[in-house]
Design a protein around this motif. Structure first.
Motif, short mmCIF file in Angstrom:
data_model
loop_
_atom_site.label_atom_id
_atom_site.label_comp_id
_atom_site.label_asym_id
_atom_site.label_seq_id
_atom_site.Cartn_x
_atom_site.Cartn_y
_atom_site.Cartn_z
N ALA A 1 9.57 2.38 10.41
CA ALA A 1 8.71 2.33 9.24
C ALA A 1 7.34 1.75 9.56
O ALA A 1 7.15 1.09 10.59
CB ALA A 1 9.38 1.50 8.14
N ASN A 2 6.41 2.01 8.65
CA ASN A 2 5.03 1.56 8.79
C ASN A 2 4.69 0.59 7.68
O ASN A 2 5.29 0.62 6.59
CB ASN A 2 4.07 2.76 8.68
CG ASN A 2 4.47 3.91 9.57
OD1 ASN A 2 5.04 3.73 10.64
ND2 ASN A 2 4.17 5.13 9.13
N ALA A 3 3.68 -0.26 7.92
CA ALA A 3 3.27 -1.22 6.90
C ALA A 3 1.83 -1.66 7.16
O ALA A 3 1.32 -1.60 8.29
CB ALA A 3 4.20 -2.44 6.91
N LEU A 4 1.21 -2.13 6.10
CA LEU A 4 -0.14 -2.67 6.17
C LEU A 4 -0.05 -4.18 6.32
O LEU A 4 0.69 -4.85 5.58
CB LEU A 4 -0.90 -2.31 4.88
CG LEU A 4 -2.36 -2.73 4.75
CD1 LEU A 4 -3.22 -2.04 5.81
CD2 LEU A 4 -2.88 -2.41 3.35
N TYR B 1 0.85 -1.19 0.00
CA TYR B 1 0.00 0.00 0.00
C TYR B 1 0.89 1.24 0.00
O TYR B 1 1.75 1.40 0.87
CB TYR B 1 -0.93 0.04 1.22
CG TYR B 1 -1.74 1.33 1.28
CD1 TYR B 1 -2.65 1.64 0.28
CD2 TYR B 1 -1.56 2.25 2.31
CE1 TYR B 1 -3.37 2.83 0.29
CE2 TYR B 1 -2.28 3.44 2.35
CZ TYR B 1 -3.18 3.72 1.34
OH TYR B 1 -3.90 4.90 1.36
N SER B 2 0.69 2.10 -0.96
CA SER B 2 1.43 3.36 -1.03
C SER B 2 0.55 4.47 -0.48
O SER B 2 -0.39 4.91 -1.16
CB SER B 2 1.83 3.67 -2.48
OG SER B 2 2.72 2.69 -2.97
N LYS C 1 9.32 -0.77 -4.33
CA LYS C 1 8.24 -1.39 -5.11
C LYS C 1 6.99 -0.52 -5.10
O LYS C 1 6.81 0.34 -4.24
CB LYS C 1 7.91 -2.77 -4.53
CG LYS C 1 9.02 -3.79 -4.71
CD LYS C 1 8.62 -5.15 -4.25
CE LYS C 1 8.48 -5.23 -2.75
NZ LYS C 1 9.71 -4.96 -2.04
N ASP C 2 6.13 -0.76 -6.09
CA ASP C 2 4.86 -0.05 -6.18
C ASP C 2 3.75 -1.07 -6.36
O ASP C 2 3.71 -1.78 -7.37
CB ASP C 2 4.89 0.92 -7.37
CG ASP C 2 3.63 1.78 -7.46
OD1 ASP C 2 2.91 1.87 -6.45
OD2 ASP C 2 3.40 2.35 -8.54
N PRO C 3 2.86 -1.22 -5.38
CA PRO C 3 2.77 -0.41 -4.16
C PRO C 3 3.85 -0.78 -3.14
O PRO C 3 4.38 -1.90 -3.16
CB PRO C 3 1.37 -0.74 -3.62
CG PRO C 3 1.12 -2.14 -4.11
CD PRO C 3 1.74 -2.20 -5.47
N ALA C 4 4.16 0.15 -2.27
CA ALA C 4 5.20 -0.03 -1.26
C ALA C 4 4.72 -0.97 -0.16
O ALA C 4 3.57 -0.93 0.24
CB ALA C 4 5.58 1.31 -0.65
N HIS C 5 5.65 -1.80 0.33
CA HIS C 5 5.33 -2.68 1.46
C HIS C 5 5.80 -2.10 2.79
O HIS C 5 5.50 -2.65 3.85
CB HIS C 5 5.94 -4.06 1.24
CG HIS C 5 5.17 -4.90 0.26
ND1 HIS C 5 5.15 -4.61 -1.09
CD2 HIS C 5 4.38 -5.99 0.43
CE1 HIS C 5 4.39 -5.51 -1.71
NE2 HIS C 5 3.90 -6.34 -0.82
N TRP C 6 6.56 -1.02 2.74
CA TRP C 6 6.93 -0.30 3.97
C TRP C 6 7.30 1.14 3.60
O TRP C 6 7.78 1.40 2.50
CB TRP C 6 8.09 -0.97 4.72
CG TRP C 6 9.37 -1.06 3.92
CD1 TRP C 6 9.75 -2.05 3.07
CD2 TRP C 6 10.44 -0.10 3.92
NE1 TRP C 6 10.99 -1.77 2.51
CE2 TRP C 6 11.44 -0.59 3.02
CE3 TRP C 6 10.66 1.11 4.57
CZ2 TRP C 6 12.62 0.10 2.78
CZ3 TRP C 6 11.85 1.80 4.32
CH2 TRP C 6 12.81 1.28 3.44
N VAL C 7 7.05 2.04 4.53
CA VAL C 7 7.36 3.46 4.32
C VAL C 7 7.96 4.00 5.62
O VAL C 7 7.36 3.89 6.69
CB VAL C 7 6.10 4.26 3.96
CG1 VAL C 7 6.46 5.72 3.74
CG2 VAL C 7 5.42 3.68 2.72
N GLY C 8 9.14 4.60 5.53
CA GLY C 8 9.83 5.09 6.71
C GLY C 8 9.29 6.42 7.20
O GLY C 8 8.75 7.22 6.43
#
Length: 352
Positions: free
Chosen positions: A264-267, A111-112, A127-134
């Motif tokens: 970082a965060n992730a779904l 999820y981006s 990657k798109d969608p991202a699996h982690w975002v800092g």
């Protein structure tokens, strides 16, 4: 099962104490609709969560957060153990290298979040969608009790090389990399800076000076603050906060360069993903959230961030970070930890 349930209840009780249960009626619903709920797994520090959760509650009073807080290693192990029956909706503020490992176990959903284009490329999944975002970067620091060292007429160590000097024997505590993100990125920094052979030789010598390996990245800083041990290998934020409380500390960022990772965060991958989980992840990289992170961390992940530098950090905090390969860290993690455990785990504190 009892152990997990106890951790979950403890997390909910913590949230109730710091946010008044974090629940409010949705103003748009006329006050009659119950809040939606999210279960959030996090390794963020307890004293950060009060402000962060409060900011989210102000922005989204219609969503109740059930916080489950633990060390990074425990959070990731829990996610993987629950793979067939996931309990969390999102992960918030957990080491990116560990999330990369969790991704290989197929427990994360891509999820981006809105605004992801504003995040520095090396601080988010490619990657798109991202699996982690800092959201911010945290780095290795020595937290040194100056009064305790003065008793032994010893100088404050300024480098990794200083830590293996024989005069510091029995005076150092550091996190176990198997259970602490801080411990792991510090060990990985040595491997990157020195190469495998020299790094393991270095750690053999350091082991002689280590009194204890803890299962928390912040505990060495707290032990140094209390004077239990003079030197704690920890991370900058915790050393600075302990110093602000009045402890006789010096926080040192090693001159060879600090190891680091990204919170970082992730779904979480589930058969039914709540829309509120994406709302939360959007908020978690918003300007409002970043302002809160920046109160504690000198390095946030926004491009061209104009935020301030919290007291206690260097004027150019990014310049003290080593060149780091988060993907390689995740790839090598199991092998590194197996070798580390074989060599050094005898000095680890008992697991609770």
């Amino acid at each position: 099962m009892k152990k997990w349930y106890g951790s979950f209840i403890a997390g909910v009780m913590l949230l109730a104490a710091i946010t008044g249960c974090g629940q409010s009626s949705n103003p748009a619903s006329g006050g009659g609709k119950s809040s939606s709920e999210l279960t959030v797994y996090t390794a963020l520090e307890d004293d950060q969560l009060k402000a962060y959760v409060g900011a989210f509650n102000k922005a989204h009073p219609e969503i109740k957060l059930n916080i489950v807080r633990d060390s990074t290693g425990v959070i990731i192990a829990k996610l993987i153990a629950e793979k067939d029956n996931p309990q969390a909706d999102v992960v918030w503020g957990t080491a990116a290298t560990e999330l990369l490992g969790a991704e290989k176990q197929n427990v994360l959903e891509g999820y981006s979040p809105k605004g992801i284009e504003r995040i520095v490329p090396e601080f988010k999944d490619s990657k798109d969608p991202a699996h982690w975002v800092g959201i911010d970067a945290f780095e290795t620091a020595f937290v040194v009790n100056t009064k305790e060292l003065e008793k032994h007429n010893l100088p404050v160590p300024q480098s990794y090389a200083d830590l293996i000097k024989p005069e510091y024997k029995g005076m150092i505590v550091m996190p176990n990399p198997s259970s602490s993100g801080t411990g792991f990125f510090t060990v990985f920094a040595w491997l990157q800076l020195q190469g495998d052979t020299e790094a393991w030789s270095y750690m053999d010598k350091l082991h002689e000076n280590i009194a204890l390996y803890t299962h928390s990245g912040s505990k060495p800083a707290k032990m140094a603050a209390s004077g239990e041990y003079p030197i704690g290998i920890s991370f900058g934020y915790r050393g600075i906060t302990e110093k602000k409380k009045g402890a006789p500390l010096e926080v040192v960022f090693p001159k060879e360069g600090a190891g680091w990772d990204v919170e970082a965060n992730a779904l979480v991958k589930k058969s039914q993903i709540k829309p509120e989980a994406k709302v939360f992840l959007d908020w978690a990289i918003s300007d409002e959230a970043m302002k809160e992170y920046n109160k504690n961390f000198a390095i946030i992940t926004l491009q061209d961030a104009a935020g301030g530098i919290p007291e206690g950090y260097t004027k150019e905090p990014k310049s003290q970070l080593i060149k780091n390969d988060l993907n390689q860290a995740a790839e090598d993690r199991a092998k590194i930890l197996a070798e580390w455990d074989k060599r050094y785990s005898t000095k680890s504190e008992p697991k609770q």
